[in-house]
Structure formats: C-alpha cells, structure tokens
Write an enzyme that holds these catalytic residues in place. Structure first.
Site, PDB file in Angstrom:
ATOM      1  N   ASP A   1      13.299 -31.918  21.081  1.00  0.00           N
ATOM      2  CA  ASP A   1      13.091 -32.293  22.482  1.00  0.00           C
ATOM      3  C   ASP A   1      12.191 -31.248  23.116  1.00  0.00           C
ATOM      4  O   ASP A   1      12.599 -30.112  23.335  1.00  0.00           O
ATOM      5  CB  ASP A   1      14.445 -32.353  23.192  1.00  0.00           C
ATOM      6  CG  ASP A   1      14.325 -32.842  24.635  1.00  0.00           C
ATOM      7  OD1 ASP A   1      13.200 -33.098  25.089  1.00  0.00           O
ATOM      8  OD2 ASP A   1      15.369 -32.958  25.300  1.00  0.00           O
TER       9      ASP A   1
ATOM     10  N   ASP B   1       9.844 -30.011  26.260  1.00  0.00           N
ATOM     11  CA  ASP B   1       9.757 -30.207  27.709  1.00  0.00           C
ATOM     12  C   ASP B   1       8.793 -29.176  28.293  1.00  0.00           C
ATOM     13  O   ASP B   1       8.887 -27.982  28.002  1.00  0.00           O
ATOM     14  CB  ASP B   1      11.139 -30.038  28.330  1.00  0.00           C
ATOM     15  CG  ASP B   1      11.210 -30.511  29.771  1.00  0.00           C
ATOM     16  OD1 ASP B   1      10.420 -29.995  30.594  1.00  0.00           O
ATOM     17  OD2 ASP B   1      12.037 -31.374  30.086  1.00  0.00           O
TER      18      ASP B   1
ATOM     19  N   ASP C   1      13.756 -27.288  22.409  1.00  0.00           N
ATOM     20  CA  ASP C   1      15.132 -27.158  22.875  1.00  0.00           C
ATOM     21  C   ASP C   1      16.042 -27.112  21.658  1.00  0.00           C
ATOM     22  O   ASP C   1      16.413 -28.132  21.094  1.00  0.00           O
ATOM     23  CB  ASP C   1      15.493 -28.345  23.775  1.00  0.00           C
ATOM     24  CG  ASP C   1      16.848 -28.181  24.437  1.00  0.00           C
ATOM     25  OD1 ASP C   1      17.681 -27.423  23.895  1.00  0.00           O
ATOM     26  OD2 ASP C   1      17.084 -28.813  25.465  1.00  0.00           O
TER      27      ASP C   1
END
EC number: 2.7.7.-
Length: 381
Positions: free
Chosen positions: A94, A96, A285
């Site tokens: 993930d 971001d 992450d």
C-alpha cells in the site's frame, strides 16, 4: 448543506454501480468491509457467495467505501478472526503519497493531493515493481495486480503461489528487505572500519541491494553535489566527490570505492546508505504488507473521499502511462454549482480549476464532487 451534498454524491455513486458491476477474484473466500463518509471501514465480517450477491448489496446500500481482504478464508463472515480459518493471503503493498514527505506537502498539507504528489508516488510504485518485485524476487508481472487507490496512492497485490501461505513473520522479512530495514555498511563494505585498508564494495552489476547502492551512488554523482547532499553527505565532501566524479564512477564499476581519499569515510558511506534506504523504502506501508488480515479497497470501486475510481491497471506500461486525474474519473460531466470554501489549483479531466476562495462556481460534475468529498465545498441548489 453538507448532508444534501453527500446525498447527491451518493446518488451518483449509485448510478455508477448500477452500470459498472464489480468483479472480485475468489469472492466467496474473502471478508468484506464497508464504510460511510466518516469512516472507511465501519462494518466488516461480511461475506458473499458470488459477485452477483456482492453487486446486489452494493447497489442497494451504496457504501462510500468498499474493502475486502487480501486473505482467503473457509468461513469469511465468522468472528472472531480465528474462526474464519485462514487459507492463505496475497501479499499487499500500500503506497501513499503522504509517506513521501514531499516539499509540496509543506504548502498544501496531507489532506490535499497535487500533481507532484501523484507523480512522486507513481514513481515509487514503478520502482517497487521494477527494482524489487520482478528482479529480486522473480515475481512475474502477470502475477502483480496493480490499482490506483482512488485518492493518493497505489495498491499492488502479489498473487503468486509462493507467497500465499507465508505467515506475518515471513512477510515481514520481505518488507524489511524492500525497505532496507536493518541494512548496514558492513554488509557491503567489509573493510570499512579497517584503518588503511582499501575500501572494496558492490558493483553496479551486482544483484540485490549491493547493485542498487552502486547504481544509486553513480546516479547521485552524475546529478551533482546537490543530490549527494540530499543523501546526507556534508556539502564539503559532496563537492569533493563531484570534483572527482569520473574517477569515482570508474572505481565503483569494478568494486573499488577508494579512488578518492576522504576524511571520516566510514561515516560518509554509512550516511549514503542510510539516505538511500529512506528514499527507496519509506513509501511502503509495512503494516499492510505484514498483516494477513488487512482489508484493502476493492479494485474499480469508488473512493468516498474523491469520487475517483480505484482503477485497475493491467500492466507496468499501463502504470507508466496512467494519470489518475484523467483516467480514474467516474462521475458525469454535467455542470453543477458548488460553493467552495477554499481550494488549491488542480487539473482534472484535462481542465485546470481554481484556486477558489469562498465563492460559488459551476464545475463539471466530477470536479464538483471531488471538492465536495474533499470537504472543501458544498452543493448549491
């Protein structure tokens, strides 16, 4: 006014789902979670026997956020977690833009996303695939499922049989490798602490982190003292490295990192490795990668904070060409009138909008909904 605006957004979400059915692989073995406009996951432990059942639920309830597990279960709706009977899990990354700590975020904060944020995080996603997942782990590109998150990042799921059965500790080893957790100079420069010894180190043709460090150093040298300073090297030393750049690069190419005499060499190279590790790893992450029970946004569903699609991207080439504010637009283009409290300039659908400050404006539906869901505007009836 906010409630009316969100109700309007929800009606557009319903229109989208009525004509864009969602297809989830191995749907009957996944846990689902749903959120409202306040919480991304408010309800979980849902299960569906088929994609038809899932789509019926979505159209009837129109949840602003739709997530599902990367894990497969025998009984996905059971609770507590151990009663689900875990059967395996994809490995998820993930990424971001918030984690990149870009200079632009000092201007607009982390709740807003600009073109610099989007290009920065896309570069990290490409790097993750091109520099780690494919060459170092040997994952085939066709086993990598890529999708835009719908807001400010990307999700990459590894659907390879070699990772499906890995537990959290084993997944942590992979994420530690990718983020460079625990890396140290002695691993690649065995003589770094020996006074008077020639400094031997990795070559750009080496595999894994060794080759990556060598190639990254050469790239930094070619970009000059400013780039070297960003890697934690003092200005005086950076200028010296730049001055002797050609000799240093020639030395690195054959594993000789001792072409120029530099004071505090051990500290210098340790800082270089540390700096490169942060630049190459801080966008992942790790909690998501290590967690086999994490819920992640369902591909091709809408994001409740933007109205954009968490668009499936079918290849690495497709990722390189993908532009979220062009290719992830879902809402109809008819103009709507909104009152904007405050908005930075943004480009969407090939048009530039804003900046706006306490004013009523007519915008294409996708741009108006974007600002409404960002909570900086409301619908004007």
């Amino acid at each position: 006014m906010e409630n009316a605006s969100l109700d309007f957004a929800k009606s557009l979400f319903k229109d989208y789902y009525s004509s864009h059915p969602i297809a989830v692989d191995k749907v009957a073995n996944r846990e689902f979670g749903f959120g409202d406009f306040e919480r991304k996951i408010k309800y979980r432990h849902y299960a569906f026997g088929s994609n038809a059942d899932l789509n019926k639920f979505i159209v009837e309830n129109v949840p602003p956020f739709i997530s599902c597990s990367s894990s497969f279960y025998e009984y996905p709706a059971a609770r507590p977690m151990e009663k689900k009977v875990w059967k395996g899990s994809e490995m998820v990354f993930d990424l971001d833009a918030t984690d990149l700590k870009l200079p632009c975020q000092q201007v607009h904060g982390t709740s807003w996303v600009c073109s610099e944020c989007l290009s920065g995080i896309k570069a990290e996603a490409i790097k993750l695939i091109e520099d780690f997942l494919v060459p170092d782990f040997g994952f085939e590109e066709k086993r990598l499922h890529i999708n835009f998150s719908g807001n400010r990042g990307y999700h990459i799921r590894v659907a390879d049989e070699r990772v499906i059965s890995l537990n959290s500790a084993e997944r942590k080893q992979i994420s530690d490798y990718i983020t460079g957790n625990g890396i140290n100079a002695l691993s690649f420069f065995p003589s770094i602490s020996e006074r008077g010894a020639q400094l031997r180190g990795p070559r750009p043709t080496d595999g894994g982190w060794g080759g990556r460090i060598a190639r990254g150093t050469i790239n930094a040298l070619n970009k000059g003292a400013g780039e070297l300073a960003l890697l934690g090297i003092e200005k005086k030393e950076a200028r010296l490295l730049e001055k002797h750049r050609a000799d240093i690069i020639l030395g690195i190419s054959v594993g000789n990192w001792d072409k120029v005499k530099i004071s505090k060499k051990s500290q210098l190279w340790a800082n270089l490795i540390k700096g490169m590790t942060v630049r190459q790893g801080d966008s992942i992450d790790k909690n998501v990668t290590d967690d086999t029970h994490h819920l992640l946004r369902v591909p091709d569903t809408l994001h409740g904070d933007t109205g954009l699609v968490s668009k499936t991207i079918n290849s690495l080439k497709g990722l390189s060409e993908f532009e979220p504010m062009r290719d992830a637009i879902a809402m109809r283009a008819e103009n709507i009138k909104v009152h904007v409290a405050s908005s930075y300039k943004f480009t969407m659908g090939g048009q530039e909008f804003g900046p706006y400050k306490n004013e009523d404006v007519k915008l294409p539906g996708y741009a108006g909904i974007y600002l409404i869901l960002k909570r900086v505007a409301y619908l004007v009836q």
